[in-house]
Every structure is written in structure tokens, then in C-alpha cells.
Write a protein that holds these residues in place. Sequence first.
Motif, PDB file in Angstrom:
ATOM      1  N   GLU A   7       0.825  -1.211   0.000  1.00  0.00           N
ATOM      2  CA  GLU A   7       0.000   0.000   0.000  1.00  0.00           C
ATOM      3  C   GLU A   7       0.861   1.265   0.000  1.00  0.00           C
ATOM      4  O   GLU A   7       0.378   2.350  -0.288  1.00  0.00           O
ATOM      5  N   ASP A   8       2.128   1.129   0.343  1.00  0.00           N
ATOM      6  CA  ASP A   8       3.018   2.300   0.323  1.00  0.00           C
ATOM      7  C   ASP A   8       3.481   2.601  -1.102  1.00  0.00           C
ATOM      8  O   ASP A   8       3.538   1.703  -1.932  1.00  0.00           O
ATOM      9  N   VAL A   9       3.834   3.877  -1.339  1.00  0.00           N
ATOM     10  CA  VAL A   9       4.437   4.180  -2.631  1.00  0.00           C
ATOM     11  C   VAL A   9       5.825   3.541  -2.683  1.00  0.00           C
ATOM     12  O   VAL A   9       6.416   3.221  -1.651  1.00  0.00           O
ATOM     13  N   MET A  10       6.337   3.375  -3.901  1.00  0.00           N
ATOM     14  CA  MET A  10       7.488   2.496  -4.075  1.00  0.00           C
ATOM     15  C   MET A  10       8.739   2.908  -3.305  1.00  0.00           C
ATOM     16  O   MET A  10       9.496   2.057  -2.865  1.00  0.00           O
ATOM     17  N   ASP A  11       8.960   4.217  -3.154  1.00  0.00           N
ATOM     18  CA  ASP A  11      10.199   4.586  -2.459  1.00  0.00           C
ATOM     19  C   ASP A  11      10.155   4.173  -0.990  1.00  0.00           C
ATOM     20  O   ASP A  11      11.155   3.750  -0.420  1.00  0.00           O
ATOM     21  N   LYS A  12       8.938   4.240  -0.395  1.00  0.00           N
ATOM     22  CA  LYS A  12       8.809   3.757   0.989  1.00  0.00           C
ATOM     23  C   LYS A  12       8.844   2.242   1.016  1.00  0.00           C
ATOM     24  O   LYS A  12       9.467   1.632   1.875  1.00  0.00           O
ATOM     25  N   ARG A  13       8.130   1.653   0.067  1.00  0.00           N
ATOM     26  CA  ARG A  13       7.996   0.200   0.037  1.00  0.00           C
ATOM     27  C   ARG A  13       9.364  -0.473  -0.039  1.00  0.00           C
ATOM     28  O   ARG A  13       9.633  -1.461   0.605  1.00  0.00           O
ATOM     29  N   TYR A  14      10.248   0.075  -0.870  1.00  0.00           N
ATOM     30  CA  TYR A  14      11.551  -0.565  -1.074  1.00  0.00           C
ATOM     31  C   TYR A  14      12.712   0.189  -0.433  1.00  0.00           C
ATOM     32  O   TYR A  14      13.866  -0.216  -0.554  1.00  0.00           O
ATOM     33  N   GLY A  15      12.414   1.315   0.211  1.00  0.00           N
ATOM     34  CA  GLY A  15      13.412   2.011   1.008  1.00  0.00           C
ATOM     35  C   GLY A  15      14.552   2.656   0.244  1.00  0.00           C
ATOM     36  O   GLY A  15      15.644   2.839   0.777  1.00  0.00           O
TER      37      GLY A  15
END
Lengths: 74, 593
Positions: free
Chosen positions: B299-307
Motif C-alpha cells: 500500500e506504500d508508494v514504491m520509495d517507501k515500500r523498497y526504502g
Amino acid sequence: MLDFKYEIDQDKCIGCEMCAEVCPTMAIDFDAEKEKAYVLDRDNCLVCHQCLEVCPVDAIIMEGGLWQEDIRTH
Amino acid sequence: MDIAKEIRTIQTDVLVIGSGMAGLRAAIEARRSGQEVLLVDKSLLGRASSSIYAGGLGLEILPKHLPYHGAVKGKKFADYFNGTIEEVFDKMLEEGVSIGWGYPYIDNQRILMTVAADYKLRQEELRDFGVEDPYSQHFIGRPVSMGVPIILPMVEHFKKMGGATMEKTVVTDLIRQKDRVIGVIGFEMADKRMVAILAKATVMASGGCAQVYKRTYSPTRITGDGYAMAYRAGAELWEMELVAFCNWTIAEPKCPQWWLPFSYGRVSGKLRNALGEPFFEKYAKENGWLGPKATLNDEDVMDKRYGKPLTELDHYFWIAVSKEVREGRGVDGAVYLDLRHVPDERWYYENDGITGLNEMRNFDWKKKPLKIAPAAEKQAGGILTDEYFKSSLEGFYAAGEAGPGVSLPFCIVSGACSGRYASWYAREAPPAELGDEDRKWVEKRKLQAQALLNREPKEAGDPRRIKQAIKETMWTYVGTLRTDEELARGLEALERIEKERLPHLYARDVRSLREAYEVNNMVLVSKMIAESARMRTESRGLHQRLDYPHEDNVNWLKNIVLEASDGGMKLSTRPVNLIWRKPPESRVKGGNI
């Protein structure tokens, strides 16, 4: 698959080639014998509106295209 | 059709070939320096360039009230250039790939420093050339051709400055005298006439060659003409193996191959393979692509999702997708991007093309996932130049994608520099004059063009069919993931095209004559890419080898340089000039990392 109208009015077309020059995907081609531009592959149209912008005689018919009016007024 | 008997001759101080961002900027700068400047394009000025579709500067102009603004880190392109010049330089060196350069540590560090130092200034300066406030609303409502409000005012500005222009003039070859380029020969489509343009200095800004690939979203005319012409004239080229691919390219049948704009909507999507399974996480874990704060929450946008910042992730996405497709878990060479959960407001308030494209095609991304696959975007290598954008030949400069780099910031910076130094050279250089040998050569080239027009049309020689064959070959054998065996087969297939089909190449009219020239250039440039890719036995950024999967900083801190020789294409390596920064120890240890 397309549900918008995209044609070049063959009576209006003056054969200046401009739309075929600017088309980035060869959706429009130019028939050198007839000296008219025509829509070669509608599915390739990006709806980038460059052909509409360069056509000197409004021969390009695109109906149902989003943003079309916005661009004309700019 | 007959070509006019007489060959027209034109004289100028500085000749600029190509009217995209780099060419226009070079032409304006040379004119500013008080020289006669002629800007030539093989199509309509500015209109057929890739700059007119480029999103790079488009990212600048998204108004601040949009919902995602600030939500995605690294989103605003100018922010990338915040900080001291040295900080920007370090960032570019490390993340080179994210803004389109070759890859960490194999670039010319002086050129990198020039871009780090000049970009912000060059961007602000666009206002002086009549580009309306680059941050204004004016750009909204252009779902695809975001460069129009930048490129067209620049064309007008150049004309107002007294610059001369020629449209629909296909430059076919450089004219070389000893070590100096003294101009070009070309073909004027309107008058069906060959033209010799004599120039004290020449700037090549003809763009890249992404059209050699079947999957690409570059405009039709981006066929690598500048690389081929420079090669034939004996100039050096470098890093041709570094082709940038963009993962977010539509692969639906009956849809154009277009990229999903960098938007909050796109980065909320979920990647799935043919079985409906997520797969990016697997490759990310295997390869250490995840950041320490990765949430791995869909549910997070990709930069948060993959750090990791999206600029960096973007590069891993196309590798992961290509691997998944290669493993047989793709659908028609593509994977699914599921956007069904993305709320409307993330799309509809944004300046992005996908909503327009999909609505018009009655394709509802809210009901089913969208097929996407990587597509060739741009060529990071090109004509080898020094930091003054001068090539290995006197009087011959290269800017933008035709030159040693790529991306819009590089285009405006290299455009301005090459234009300035070309005009300085022109101030001091003796006039360019055709010798007897040159005249004979120009006449010979005219006869060759006439021969293409006289040749009997056979299917094997149809320029468009040959283009298709090149594109298929390049995509199959010299695509995103490479192996020695496949590259060798690709080269064989290209040789076959060269030997069996080019002798039949024909042209029916001026438009197909232009395509015939493009076909010749595309075959040559495809071979450059395949040969260089075969030589670089490591994986580095844009160049991914399955048989050599690691970055090798012991053996490969080198540039691959390519030039014509009597025995054919000559490739050699040169150590990278690590003048200011070297890779950290951790990247060098043990050869492979």
C-alpha cells in the motif's frame, strides 16, 4: 480498441507533409503518389496533438481526444 | 525520380545538425558569440526531436498544489541539483544511471562537473529564450508532448537572433579534410537536390538511436545518424553498449509503446508476473537493492515500500522485469502493473498521459492490470568528446545524446558549451573550402543516392522491412540482458542484413530516400552496440550481462572506444580518468562485488 475518431480529410489535405513529419510513431504516413497524408495506423497514435498543431488547413479530424480543446486555446 | 543535377553549396561559420534541446541551445550560443549559424534538421525544426516529448524538464513544471507534490522523494528534478557543486558532483557520480549517464566511475569526471555546475543556471536561462515560466500552469494539458512549450519558443528565439535554418535537409556525411571536418553533405527534400554545407565548425546534435530497438518510445526519426556519420568520418565513439531502458512502458496490444509518466499514480502500482505473484521483492533481496527502511508494504508508494529513492529503484525495475520475463513468467514478453487500487485523484489532477491514452482506448486501468515491459529510451554513449565537447576531429563538436552523455540537463549544458567552443574555433579557423577530391566525392555520393532511387523495388530492399528486421534482431539478441552467445548471434544476424539486404535497398521518393539513409545508419549503429556489449565482460548499470553478473572494478574501470579502421570496426579500451574521485575500496575489493 480505439474509441475516438482519427482521420485526415482527404479533400482538405494540401499535401504539405507536415503532419507526417511530426508524427513520432508513424501513425500518419504520406502517400507520395496521391500527395496526401493519411492515417496509417490509428492504434499507434499517442494523442500528442502535434499533427493538429502543424496542419495549416485543419484537415485532421480528432474527436473524443482529451485535452484537445485545452491545447487549441493555449 | 531524379536528383537535381547541380549541387548547391552553402557557406557558414557554425553548422548545427539537429534541432532538439542540445542543437537549439548550441545554435543560440554560437549565434550569441557573433558567428553566422546554420541550424539544419532532417525534419521540421524541433518538432521531430525527442526533446519535444521529453519528461525531464516536464518534472520541473508540475505545480506545487498537486496532491503528490513533495510526497515522492527526488520527484522534482531541480532539487537534484541543490547543494554545493561538489555535493551534486558526488551524487551524480554515484547514481549516474538515474539521470541517464553511463554508470558510476566510468564517465569523464570533468564533463560531470560541468553539468553539476551549470545546470541550474542553464535552466533559469531558458526564460531569456522566450520559454514561459518553466514552472507555470502552461504545461498542464499536455499529456504527451511536454517539450512543446520549451522547444518551439527556442526555435523562434534563434530565428529572431538572425540564425539561419534549413528544414527537411537530410545530412548524410561529414566532409573531412585531413584531421578537420569542414562541413557536411546532405539532401534537400523539397528541391530534390544535394547540398554541400561548408562550415568552419560543425556541432553534431542529432540525438540518439533508440529506434534500433523494437520496443522503444523514441520518435521515429531517432535513428543514430550522428553516430554513423561520425564513425564514417573517422571520429571516435565511446560506451555504445550503454543503452538506457525504461521499465514503465505500455505493452498492450493495439496501444502505442508509451511510458507511464513519473507520477504518484504510477509509483503506487504493484508489479505482478503471469501467475499474479509479486516478484520484485525476490530479486531485490537477492541483489541487495532494498534500503534499510523498506516496509515491503504494497500500500506504500514504491520509495517507501523498497526504502530507496525512485531514481535509483527505476534502474532495478527493468532488470527484475527482464529477468522474470526471461524465466518464462511473463505474458507476451511483459508483466502486469496493477493500478486498480490507485484512487482517482492521484491520476486526474496530474499532468500525465496514461489517463488520456487509456480513456481514449477504452482501457480501464481500474478494472484490469496493465501490461508493461522495458523499452529502449536513450543511448548513454556516443561521440567521444573532451570537456569542451570537441570530438577527436578538429572543428567537430558533439552535444546532447549524440555526444558523450544523455538527458535534458546534459543537453542544455553540453549544447551551450559546444556552441560556445565551436564558435570560438570558427573565429580563428581558416575558411572551409572544397578541394578537387572533395568535389569528386560529393559527386559520387550524389550518384549513390540516384542509384537508390533507380533500383528496382524488391521486398528484400524495402527500407521499412529492413528497419523491422534490425529492430527484431536488436531486441532479441542485444536487449536488456545480454550473453556472449546471444550477442554473437545478434552480430551474425546484423551481418546477414548488411550482406543480403542492404545491396537491395531502394528508395521510391524523397521520404523513402531519407529512410534508406536511416537504414544504413541503423545497421552500423546496431553493430557498434553489439560489438561494445560483447567486449564489456562485466555488468555495470545500464549494461547487464548474465554471463558476467558483477561489477568488476579491477579490470573494467575502462571506457570502450570505437572507431573505423581499414579492417572494419576497431574497439579498444582506455582507462577511465579518475582525476577527482575513485570508487570506494568496498567496490573494488576482490575484483568482483
